[in-house]
Enzyme design. Structure first.
Site, PDB file in Angstrom:
ATOM      1  N   PHE A 122       4.046 -77.124  12.396  1.00 24.93           N
ATOM      2  CA  PHE A 122       5.164 -77.231  11.446  1.00 24.93           C
ATOM      3  C   PHE A 122       4.729 -77.086   9.991  1.00 24.93           C
ATOM      4  O   PHE A 122       5.264 -77.753   9.115  1.00 24.93           O
ATOM      5  CB  PHE A 122       5.932 -78.550  11.631  1.00 24.93           C
ATOM      6  N   HIS A 123       3.796 -76.171   9.701  1.00 27.52           N
ATOM      7  CA  HIS A 123       3.285 -76.036   8.341  1.00 27.52           C
ATOM      8  C   HIS A 123       3.382 -74.601   7.807  1.00 27.52           C
ATOM      9  O   HIS A 123       2.420 -74.090   7.229  1.00 27.52           O
ATOM     10  CB  HIS A 123       1.822 -76.492   8.276  1.00 27.52           C
ATOM     11  N   PRO A 124       4.514 -73.903   7.939  1.00 30.35           N
ATOM     12  CA  PRO A 124       4.580 -72.541   7.403  1.00 30.35           C
ATOM     13  C   PRO A 124       4.579 -72.548   5.874  1.00 30.35           C
ATOM     14  O   PRO A 124       5.223 -73.377   5.236  1.00 30.35           O
ATOM     15  CB  PRO A 124       5.906 -72.012   7.954  1.00 30.35           C
TER      16      PRO A 124
END
Length: 558
Positions: free
Chosen positions: A474-476
C-alpha cells in the site's frame, strides 16, 4: 458554490487534511477541502484492528485493482486506498516510519532543493506528538499522536532475539539515529484509538470559519483562465458543482488520483490525452509514470503455543476477552492493529557473503496473527506472519486514465519484480525470514512453515511463490514526481511545470520510494508544503506570485 476561496485542496487524506489545518491557522486564509468519500464515522476506522474491516469496505475504500501484471503471473493486484476523511491514514496499518536519511538526501541530490534529510526532519518533528517526548529526532507536542505498542509480546520478543542471533541488532527506535535492527513499531494511535490525520489535524480545525469541508465531493476537472488554474469542478450528490479560488488549487488526492485528475484536465502525455479527445493544456509525459510501490511477501507459520491473535479471534471467549481489554483499558490486540514488530536489515549478499546495500534493503512486518490476505479471515490454527518487502525496488509502473469519464477508475500497473535486482533482493528477504524463524530463539515457537512450506526451496521456486502470492503493501508513489528532468511534473516547491495556480502535495511528488511506510512522509510533505505556500504568498519565497493581506482574504498581485 458562489463563494470564492483562497485555496482549494482536493483530497482530505494524509496530506490534504494536514495541509488544510496548517493553512487555516491564518484566519485570513480561506480554504475549501474537497473529499470524495464520506465522513470518518465508522467505528472500524477508529478501532486500530478495524483495519481488517475497512480493507474491503467500499464505503471508505476505493478498492482499486491493477491490470494483469506480467511479473506476478498476470494476476491483478488489489490496491486499497482510503476514501474518507483522513484518506488512507484512516484505513492503514498505523505504522509510523519515516525511511532513511539517505532517501531524502537522494531527493536533494536529484535537484530538489530543500528536501534533504536535515531540511525535512523539522517537519517530521513538527507534526509528531510522540509519547516518549521530544528529542533530537522526535517531536513531543505535535497533533499526530505516536504511541508504543505497550505490553511486550512473547512472540515478538522471540523474533527480536532470533534476529539478533542472525546478526541483526535490537533497535528500539527505527526513526532515530539509525534504522537498521529489529524491534517494536511505534503506531499512529492515541490511548487505544487510531490517530488519523482527520482526527489529528482536521478535528481541531473544523470549527474555524475559514475552513469549509465538503464530503462526498469528487473532483472531476480543473477550471482554467488561460494557463492559470482558478477552480475545480466536482460531483456531489449527483449534482455537478464548481468552486473557484484566488490563489491555488492544491491536489492531494494521492498517487493514483492526483495524476488521474491532471490527465483528465489536459495535463499529461499528449498521446494519452489525444486518445481520449482531451485538449492538451500542458504536455508533461511524466504524469502518471514513475510509479513505485513496495511488494509484500508473507510467510505464514503455525505456532506451538496458543498465544497468537488467531487463538483469540477464533473463540468467543477470546473475542470477549480482547473486547473487554479495549473497553476497560484501551489495550490489547484491538488497540494495536495487525503488526507489532519489525526489522530492517541488509538481506542481499554478494558471492562473498557481504551485504550488497550500504543501508537496509528489506523491511519485515511481524504479525501475531495469520490470514491468507491482509484483512482476511484468520487461519483456524495458532498462527503468525513474517512478511518482507524490498525497500527500494527498481521496477516502475504507471497510472493512466482509461476513459474521459472522471468517475471511472484509471488503469494501474505496478510491474512488480520486473528487474533482476528486485527478484534477487526479494528472494534474499524470504531466505532471511526463514533464517530468523529457524534461529534458536524462535524454534520453540515454530510448529511448521505453513506457506510457502519447506518443499519450496530453490531460488526459482521461491520466486514463483513471490509471483503467485505477493501483494502490495500500500505504498504507491512517484506519479507526479518532483524534479528538473523531462519526466518530472512538479518543481521543488511542488508547482506543476508550465501551469500557474496549481501544486501537487501528496506521495505522487516523491521522486523515489522511501525505505519504509509512506504515511509519515506524506504528512511531512504537507507540513513542508504549507510553509512553502506561506513563503510564496508573503513574498519571502521564490514563488512566481506574491500576495497581500487585505484583512479578510488573500489576494494575488503581480
Amino acid at each position: 458554490m458562489s463563494e470564492e476561496f483562497d485555496f482549494i485542496i482536493v483530497g482530505a487524506g494524509s496530506a490534504g487534511a494536514t495541509l488544510a489545518a496548517r493553512l487555516t491557522e491564518n484566519p485570513n486564509t480561506r480554504v475549501l477541502l474537497l473529499e470524495a468519500g464520506p465522513p470518518d464515522k465508522s467505528m472500524w476506522i477508529h478501532l486500530p484492528i478495524g483495519y481488517g474491516k475497512t480493507m474491503w469496505d467500499s464505503r471508505v475504500n476505493w478498492r482499486f485493482e491493477t491490470e494483469p501484471d506480467p511479473g506476478m503471473n498476470n494476476r491483478r493486484i488489489y490496491w486499497p486506498r482510503g476514501k474518507t476523511l483522513g484518506g488512507s491514514s484512516s484505513i492503514n496499518g498505523l505504522i509510523y516510519i519515516r525511511g532513511q536519511r539517505e532517501d531524502y538526501d537522494l531527493w536533494s541530490a536529484l535537484g530538489n532543493e530543500g528536501w534533504s534529510f536535515d531540511e525535512v526532519l523539522p517537519y517530521f518533528r513538527k507534526s509528531e506528538g510522540n509519547q516518549r517526548g521530544a528529542s533530537m529526532y522526535h517531536g513531543g507536542e505535535g497533533p499526530l499522536k505516536i504511541s508504543d505498542v505497550g505490553k511486550k509480546h512473547e512472540l515478538i520478543e522471540a523474533f527480536i532475539a532470533g534476529a539478533e542471533q542472525t546478526g541483526v541488532p535490537r533497535n528500539d527506535d527505527f526513526n532515530g539515529a539509525t534504522q537498521e535492527g529489529a524491534g517494536y513499531y511505534q503506531l499512529t494511535t492515541d490511548r487505544g484509538r487510531r490517530c488519523s490525520t482527520a482526527r489529528a489535524f482536521l478535528t481541531p480545525a473544523r470549527n474555524r470559519p475559514n475552513l469549509c469541508v465538503e464530503t462526498e465531493a469528487q473532483a472531476t476537472g480543473l477550471i482554467y483562465e488561460g494557463r492559470r488554474v482558478v477552480g475545480v469542478n466536482y460531483m456531489q450528490a449527483g449534482v455537478r458543482r464548481s468552486a473557484r479560488c484566488r490563489a491555488e488549487v492544491l491536489l492531494a488526492a494521492g498517487a493514483i488520483q492526483s495524476p488521474q485528475l491532471l490527465q483528465l484536465s489536459g495535463i499529461g502525455p499528449k498521446d494519452l490525452l489525444a486518445k481520449f479527445g482531451i485538449p492538451v493544456v500542458q504536455d508533461l509525459k511524466g504524469v502518471g509514470e514513475n510509479l513505485q510501490d513496495h511488494l509484500q511477501v508473507r510467510l505464514y507459520y503455525e505456532c506451538t503455543k496458543p498465544i497468537t491473535t488467531n487463538d483469540e479471534l477464533n473463540s468467543w471467549i477470546g473475542k470477549a476477552k480482547i473486547g473487554l481489554q479495549w473497553l476497560l483499558y484501551r489495550s490489547g490486540p484491538l488497540a494495536v492493529g495487525i503488526n507489532q514488530g519489525g526489522c530492517f536489515m541488509r538481506a542481499l549478499k554478494d558471492e562473498h557473503g557481504r551485504p550488497v546495500a550500504a543501508t537496509p534493503d528489506i523491511q519485515f512486518h511481524v504479525s501475531t496473527l495469520s490470514a491468507d490476505m491482509a484483512g482476511g479471515k484468520v487461519h483456524p490454527f495458532s498462527g503468525f506472519t513474517l512478511s518482507i518487502c524490498q525497500l527500494r525496488p527498481e521496477s516502475k509502473g504507471y497510472v493512466r486514465i482509461s476513459s474521459p469519464d472522471p468517475l471511472a477508475a484509471p488503469e494501474m500497473q505496478g510491474y512488480y519484480l520486473a528487474t533482476e535486482l528486485d527478484q534477487r533482493t526479494t528472494i534474499a528477504g524470504v531466505r532471511a525470514a526463514r533464517e530468523i524463524a529457524n534461529s534458536a530463539a524462535m524454534r520453540p515457537y515454530v510448529k511448521r512453515e505453513f506457506k510457502p512450506g519447506p518443499e519450496t526451496n530453490s531460488d526459482e521456486e521461491l520466486l514463483e511463490f513471490c509471483r503467485n502470492h505477493g501483494a502490495t503493501i500500500f505504498h504507491p508513489i512517484g506519479t507526479a514526481k518532483m524534479g528538473t528532468d523531462d519526466m518530472s511534473v512538479v518543481d521543488s516547491r511542488l508547482r506543476v511545470h508550465g501551469v500557474q495556480g496549481l501544486r501537487v502535495v501528496d506521495c505522487s511528488v516523491m521522486p523515489t520510494l522511501v525505505s519504509g511506510n509512506t504515511n509519515a512522509p506524506a504528512i511531512m510533505v504537507a507540513e513542508k508544503a504549507a510553509d512553502i505556500i506561506r513563503e510564496d504568498y508573503s513574498g519571502k519565497g521564490t514563488g512566481r506570485s506574491r500576495s497581500i493581506n487585505t484583512g479578510k482574504t488573500m489576494e494575488i498581485v503581480s
